[in-house]
Design a protein around this motif. Sequence first.
Motif, PDB file in Angstrom:
ATOM      1  N   TYR A 191      14.273  22.713  67.278  1.00  0.00           N
ATOM      2  CA  TYR A 191      15.203  22.719  66.146  1.00  0.00           C
ATOM      3  C   TYR A 191      16.116  21.490  66.187  1.00  0.00           C
ATOM      4  O   TYR A 191      16.308  20.815  65.185  1.00  0.00           O
ATOM      5  CB  TYR A 191      16.035  24.002  66.166  1.00  0.00           C
ATOM      6  CG  TYR A 191      16.994  24.101  65.013  1.00  0.00           C
ATOM      7  CD1 TYR A 191      16.566  24.599  63.789  1.00  0.00           C
ATOM      8  CD2 TYR A 191      18.318  23.702  65.131  1.00  0.00           C
ATOM      9  CE1 TYR A 191      17.434  24.698  62.724  1.00  0.00           C
ATOM     10  CE2 TYR A 191      19.186  23.791  64.069  1.00  0.00           C
ATOM     11  CZ  TYR A 191      18.743  24.283  62.864  1.00  0.00           C
ATOM     12  OH  TYR A 191      19.609  24.364  61.801  1.00  0.00           O
TER      13      TYR A 191
ATOM     14  N   THR B 120      16.426  18.156  63.434  1.00  0.00           N
ATOM     15  CA  THR B 120      17.642  18.030  62.629  1.00  0.00           C
ATOM     16  C   THR B 120      18.008  16.591  62.257  1.00  0.00           C
ATOM     17  O   THR B 120      18.359  16.343  61.102  1.00  0.00           O
ATOM     18  CB  THR B 120      18.822  18.706  63.347  1.00  0.00           C
ATOM     19  OG1 THR B 120      18.476  20.070  63.592  1.00  0.00           O
ATOM     20  CG2 THR B 120      20.083  18.660  62.531  1.00  0.00           C
TER      21      THR B 120
ATOM     22  N   GLU C  97      25.949  20.465  57.218  1.00  0.00           N
ATOM     23  CA  GLU C  97      25.343  21.695  56.719  1.00  0.00           C
ATOM     24  C   GLU C  97      23.848  21.582  56.448  1.00  0.00           C
ATOM     25  O   GLU C  97      23.235  22.528  55.976  1.00  0.00           O
ATOM     26  CB  GLU C  97      26.054  22.137  55.448  1.00  0.00           C
ATOM     27  CG  GLU C  97      27.494  22.534  55.680  1.00  0.00           C
ATOM     28  CD  GLU C  97      28.180  22.958  54.396  1.00  0.00           C
ATOM     29  OE1 GLU C  97      27.508  23.082  53.365  1.00  0.00           O
ATOM     30  OE2 GLU C  97      29.400  23.162  54.440  1.00  0.00           O
TER      31      GLU C  97
ATOM     32  N   GLU D  10      20.009  21.673  57.228  1.00  0.00           N
ATOM     33  CA  GLU D  10      19.139  22.311  58.216  1.00  0.00           C
ATOM     34  C   GLU D  10      17.696  21.924  57.929  1.00  0.00           C
ATOM     35  O   GLU D  10      17.300  21.806  56.772  1.00  0.00           O
ATOM     36  CB  GLU D  10      19.285  23.827  58.150  1.00  0.00           C
ATOM     37  CG  GLU D  10      20.649  24.316  58.565  1.00  0.00           C
ATOM     38  CD  GLU D  10      20.710  25.822  58.625  1.00  0.00           C
ATOM     39  OE1 GLU D  10      19.642  26.457  58.594  1.00  0.00           O
ATOM     40  OE2 GLU D  10      21.820  26.351  58.685  1.00  0.00           O
TER      41      GLU D  10
END
Length: 78
Positions: A25, A29, A45, A47
């Motif tokens: 993850y 990003t 913010e 994702e």
Amino acid sequence: MVSFSMMLTGLGVLPLGALGVRYGYQLSTPDKQSDSISSMNPFDEVEPAGWRVALTRFCFGVLGTTGAGMIVMSVFSF
């Protein structure tokens, strides 16, 4: 006879694959954050998409499996 160069390569590749699976993850990003520079979304913010995280984890999993295979093949080489 043990192939030391293959074993060292496997020992280098295996942790990279494991870290990539664990932190898939976080590795996905920065790419999405750089895409959001021209958009109106706040930088914090953004994702990554689920498929992108899954693809990152899959690719690093293949890398880790390849490293493990290299270690096994170096030990059991004839």
